[in-house]
Motif scaffolding. Structure first.
Motif, PDB file in Angstrom:
ATOM      1  N   LEU A 105       0.891  -1.303  -0.191  1.00 11.37           N
ATOM      2  CA  LEU A 105      -0.082   0.053   0.011  1.00 11.37           C
ATOM      3  C   LEU A 105       1.036   1.241  -0.014  1.00 11.37           C
ATOM      4  O   LEU A 105       1.868   1.357   0.697  1.00 11.37           O
ATOM      5  CB  LEU A 105      -1.119  -0.061   1.193  1.00 11.37           C
ATOM      6  CG  LEU A 105      -2.164  -1.081   1.115  1.00 11.37           C
ATOM      7  CD1 LEU A 105      -2.826  -0.965   2.645  1.00 11.37           C
ATOM      8  CD2 LEU A 105      -3.014  -0.839  -0.012  1.00 11.37           C
ATOM      9  N   GLN A 106       0.459   2.154  -0.659  1.00 12.35           N
ATOM     10  CA  GLN A 106       0.998   3.521  -0.992  1.00 12.35           C
ATOM     11  C   GLN A 106       0.135   4.645  -0.549  1.00 12.35           C
ATOM     12  O   GLN A 106      -0.989   4.484  -0.399  1.00 12.35           O
ATOM     13  CB  GLN A 106       1.610   3.960  -2.317  1.00 12.35           C
ATOM     14  CG  GLN A 106       2.377   3.014  -2.869  1.00 12.35           C
ATOM     15  CD  GLN A 106       3.823   2.809  -2.266  1.00 12.35           C
ATOM     16  OE1 GLN A 106       4.481   3.561  -1.901  1.00 12.35           O
ATOM     17  NE2 GLN A 106       4.304   1.497  -2.216  1.00 12.35           N
ATOM     18  N   ASP A 125      -2.231   7.761  -0.622  1.00 12.61           N
ATOM     19  CA  ASP A 125      -3.169   7.899  -1.574  1.00 12.61           C
ATOM     20  C   ASP A 125      -4.095   6.552  -2.114  1.00 12.61           C
ATOM     21  O   ASP A 125      -4.881   6.983  -2.738  1.00 12.61           O
ATOM     22  CB  ASP A 125      -2.655   8.915  -2.422  1.00 12.61           C
ATOM     23  CG  ASP A 125      -3.918   9.893  -2.951  1.00 12.61           C
ATOM     24  OD1 ASP A 125      -4.626  10.196  -2.199  1.00 12.61           O
ATOM     25  OD2 ASP A 125      -3.880  10.029  -4.173  1.00 12.61           O
ATOM     26  N   ASP A 126      -3.281   5.725  -1.921  1.00 10.28           N
ATOM     27  CA  ASP A 126      -4.325   4.429  -2.200  1.00 10.28           C
ATOM     28  C   ASP A 126      -5.588   4.397  -1.446  1.00 10.28           C
ATOM     29  O   ASP A 126      -5.700   5.071  -0.288  1.00 10.28           O
ATOM     30  CB  ASP A 126      -3.618   3.093  -2.031  1.00 10.28           C
ATOM     31  CG  ASP A 126      -2.470   2.568  -2.956  1.00 10.28           C
ATOM     32  OD1 ASP A 126      -2.635   3.343  -4.181  1.00 10.28           O
ATOM     33  OD2 ASP A 126      -1.555   1.875  -2.667  1.00 10.28           O
ATOM     34  N   VAL A 177      -8.349   2.406   0.341  1.00  7.15           N
ATOM     35  CA  VAL A 177      -8.605   1.233   1.346  1.00  7.15           C
ATOM     36  C   VAL A 177     -10.120   1.241   1.507  1.00  7.15           C
ATOM     37  O   VAL A 177     -10.655   2.190   2.243  1.00  7.15           O
ATOM     38  CB  VAL A 177      -7.849   1.103   2.516  1.00  7.15           C
ATOM     39  CG1 VAL A 177      -8.011  -0.479   3.233  1.00  7.15           C
ATOM     40  CG2 VAL A 177      -6.335   1.070   2.168  1.00  7.15           C
ATOM     41  N   VAL A 237      -3.260   6.467   3.900  1.00  6.05           N
ATOM     42  CA  VAL A 237      -4.168   6.170   2.781  1.00  6.05           C
ATOM     43  C   VAL A 237      -5.312   6.846   2.725  1.00  6.05           C
ATOM     44  O   VAL A 237      -5.875   7.151   3.872  1.00  6.05           O
ATOM     45  CB  VAL A 237      -4.333   4.507   2.724  1.00  6.05           C
ATOM     46  CG1 VAL A 237      -3.077   3.858   2.270  1.00  6.05           C
ATOM     47  CG2 VAL A 237      -4.791   4.091   3.778  1.00  6.05           C
ATOM     48  N   PRO A 267     -10.482   0.717  -5.387  1.00 10.66           N
ATOM     49  CA  PRO A 267      -9.877   0.429  -4.239  1.00 10.66           C
ATOM     50  C   PRO A 267      -8.592  -0.407  -4.210  1.00 10.66           C
ATOM     51  O   PRO A 267      -8.524  -1.188  -5.239  1.00 10.66           O
ATOM     52  CB  PRO A 267     -10.609  -0.351  -3.035  1.00 10.66           C
ATOM     53  CG  PRO A 267     -11.615  -0.679  -3.701  1.00 10.66           C
ATOM     54  CD  PRO A 267     -11.741   0.289  -5.082  1.00 10.66           C
ATOM     55  N   LYS A 268      -7.241  -0.261  -3.776  1.00  8.59           N
ATOM     56  CA  LYS A 268      -6.245  -1.271  -4.005  1.00  8.59           C
ATOM     57  C   LYS A 268      -6.499  -2.454  -3.131  1.00  8.59           C
ATOM     58  O   LYS A 268      -5.783  -3.459  -3.281  1.00  8.59           O
ATOM     59  CB  LYS A 268      -4.979  -0.419  -3.637  1.00  8.59           C
ATOM     60  CG  LYS A 268      -3.782  -1.437  -3.492  1.00  8.59           C
ATOM     61  CD  LYS A 268      -3.055  -1.543  -4.996  1.00  8.59           C
ATOM     62  CE  LYS A 268      -1.613  -2.126  -4.859  1.00  8.59           C
ATOM     63  NZ  LYS A 268      -1.123  -2.160  -6.187  1.00  8.59           N
ATOM     64  N   GLU A 271      -8.920  -2.534  -8.030  1.00 12.18           N
ATOM     65  CA  GLU A 271      -7.954  -2.422  -8.949  1.00 12.18           C
ATOM     66  C   GLU A 271      -7.412  -3.545  -9.617  1.00 12.18           C
ATOM     67  O   GLU A 271      -7.770  -4.549  -9.054  1.00 12.18           O
ATOM     68  CB  GLU A 271      -6.733  -1.504  -8.506  1.00 12.18           C
ATOM     69  CG  GLU A 271      -6.917  -0.004  -8.063  1.00 12.18           C
ATOM     70  CD  GLU A 271      -5.609   0.777  -7.769  1.00 12.18           C
ATOM     71  OE1 GLU A 271      -4.533  -0.167  -7.883  1.00 12.18           O
ATOM     72  OE2 GLU A 271      -5.737   1.883  -7.099  1.00 12.18           O
ATOM     73  N   GLY A 319      -5.362  -5.388  -7.382  1.00  9.48           N
ATOM     74  CA  GLY A 319      -6.162  -5.196  -5.919  1.00  9.48           C
ATOM     75  C   GLY A 319      -6.172  -6.520  -5.324  1.00  9.48           C
ATOM     76  O   GLY A 319      -6.117  -7.600  -6.061  1.00  9.48           O
TER      77      GLY A 319
END
Length: 425
Positions: free
Chosen positions: A105-106, A108-109, A111, A131, A173-174, A200, A203
């Motif tokens: 996870l980065q 601005d992803d 969740v 996030v 969402p990731k 995604e 994802g």
């Protein structure tokens, strides 16, 4: 069977594989809804009761309740709050750190947490990972709390329409998390399919649920209540994912809640499938968990366990000892009703959830009180109903034990714990 008000339907096929080859292996009798605490003792005792039975699918090895209750009766206003438990919040922090590595996870992803309760998990994710977060939960009282914590919340049950709303308003969402909710879901196929449609491409859907092997091995019969529709192994989850053009790509054992598993599901061929998946499935088969005989033998163990709990608690009362309980939990409600306990057996239940204080335990009529009652009128024995948090509860009640109070752990077998300051018998 006559259908009491509130039952949507009797379950005659497996919700994962649609097989009708089901075998009932446990019957706890008629039970009230576990989290619907009453305003008076009489109301609690008069609550509607429904058949609490568990069946086993001979085709995919899923265990499930034989009836489904209207979820609006159980979840529209929900008394359980995730953030009350410091152990669960610590678990969320550890989860955030782990998920920063995989699936990577980065900041601005997006969740999404399905049935995210009061936002406990996503609050930690925001703090730890930076996030964007969206909570989906049907309980209006919990949604208000989550929003106050800065967690955007959609007040709804999870379905394809909500998934589409998220895509349109927030993007794809990731990661979608669903902790302690998959076992609550009737339409598991629609649940996973909705996640697939909005994720995604790379994802992941992360499910965390009580593990069926621990359920049997640790005699966790008290985790059976009407919110928990299914008792799950990895094999049926793999089968469900494959039917939806997805695959389970990792399984991780967790110790919280008496033994859970964290399962990652993604599109076929996108994620490396780790050896943990086949290891779990192979171990389940080797342990006999695809054979109904294991469950029928377990049923006999559970009946003996319940009989022993009744004899032990009532034996203490006959000796003149006083008994109270800690944690007005759903699992505690199953245990109390299965044992046929009332306020004569267990004087009161201590709880830290504000919404539960002053209410009465469903079916039993036992009053729920705050910690001041424990201090003012300490029992000789404190029955820890949320035994999965026993360490946390014992650590937070040192004044009680210092005064000579003892603890009772009911699962997997009756045990008395006398800490320093207590006088063991």
């Amino acid at each position: 069977m006559n259908k009491p008000q509130g039952i949507i339907r009797e379950v005659t096929t497996c919700r994962v594989c649609n097989s009708a080859d089901l075998a009932n292996y446990l019957d706890l009798g008629l039970m009230p809804l576990a989290n619907n605490l009453a305003a008076t003792a009489d109301d609690a005792k008069a609550m509607a009761r429904y058949p609490m039975q568990v069946s086993f699918c001979r085709d995919c090895s899923l265990s499930q309740l034989t009836v489904v209750i209207d979820p609006r009766e159980m979840f529209s206003n929900y008394a359980y709050r995730s953030s009350i438990s410091s152990a669960y919040v610590d678990h969320c922090r550890a989860m955030a750190r782990a998920l920063a590595e995989s699936p990577g996870l980065q900041a601005d992803d997006l969740v999404v947490d399905i049935a995210g309760n009061d936002g406990a998990l996503l609050s930690v994710f925001k703090q730890e990972l930076g996030v964007r977060v969206v909570n989906v939960d049907p309980a209006e009282n919990l949604a208000e709390i989550a929003e106050r914590q800065g967690v955007t919340t959609i007040t709804s049950f999870w379905d394809a329409n909500v998934a589409q709303q998220i895509v349109e308003e927030y993007g794809r969402p990731k990661l979608i998390t669903a902790t302690n909710v998959f076992a609550h879901v009737d339409d598991v196929r629609g649940f996973v399919a909705a996640a697939r449609e909005c994720l995604e491409d790379d994802g992941a859907l992360m499910l965390e649920f009580p593990y069926g092997v621990d359920f049997i091995e640790h005699r966790e019969f008290d985790t059976i209540y009407f919110e928990h529709l299914s008792y799950v192994l990895i094999e049926p989850v793999c089968r469900l994912a494959a039917d939806l053009a997805m695959q389970v790509f990792d399984v991780q054992k967790q110790n919280i809640h008496g033994g859970t598993v964290r399962v990652f599901i993604g599109a076929v061929g996108v994620h490396e499938v780790r050896p943990t998946v086949s290891a779990f499935v192979t171990a389940e088969a080797a342990g006999g968990y695809h054979d109904v005989d294991v469950y029928e033998a377990w049923n006999a163990e559970i009946q003996d366990l319940i009989d022993d709990l009744v004899a032990q608690i009532r034996g203490l009362r006959e000796q003149g000892s006083t008994v109270a309980a800690f944690a007005a939990s759903a699992k505690g409600n199953t245990l109390l009703n299965a044992c046929g306990f009332a306020a004569d057996d267990v004087a009161y239940i201590v709880d830290d959830t504000p919404e539960k204080i002053g209410r009465f335990s469903p079916g039993t009529g036992i009053p729920v009180v705050d910690r001041s009652v424990l201090a003012a009128d300490p029992p000789d024995y404190l029955l820890i109903l949320a035994w999965n948090f026993s360490r946390e509860i014992i650590a937070s009640t040192t004044e009680y034990s210092a005064g000579g109070g003892k603890y009772i752990i009911p699962i997997p077998a009756f045990e008395i714990i006398a800490t320093e300051g207590s006088n063991d018998e």
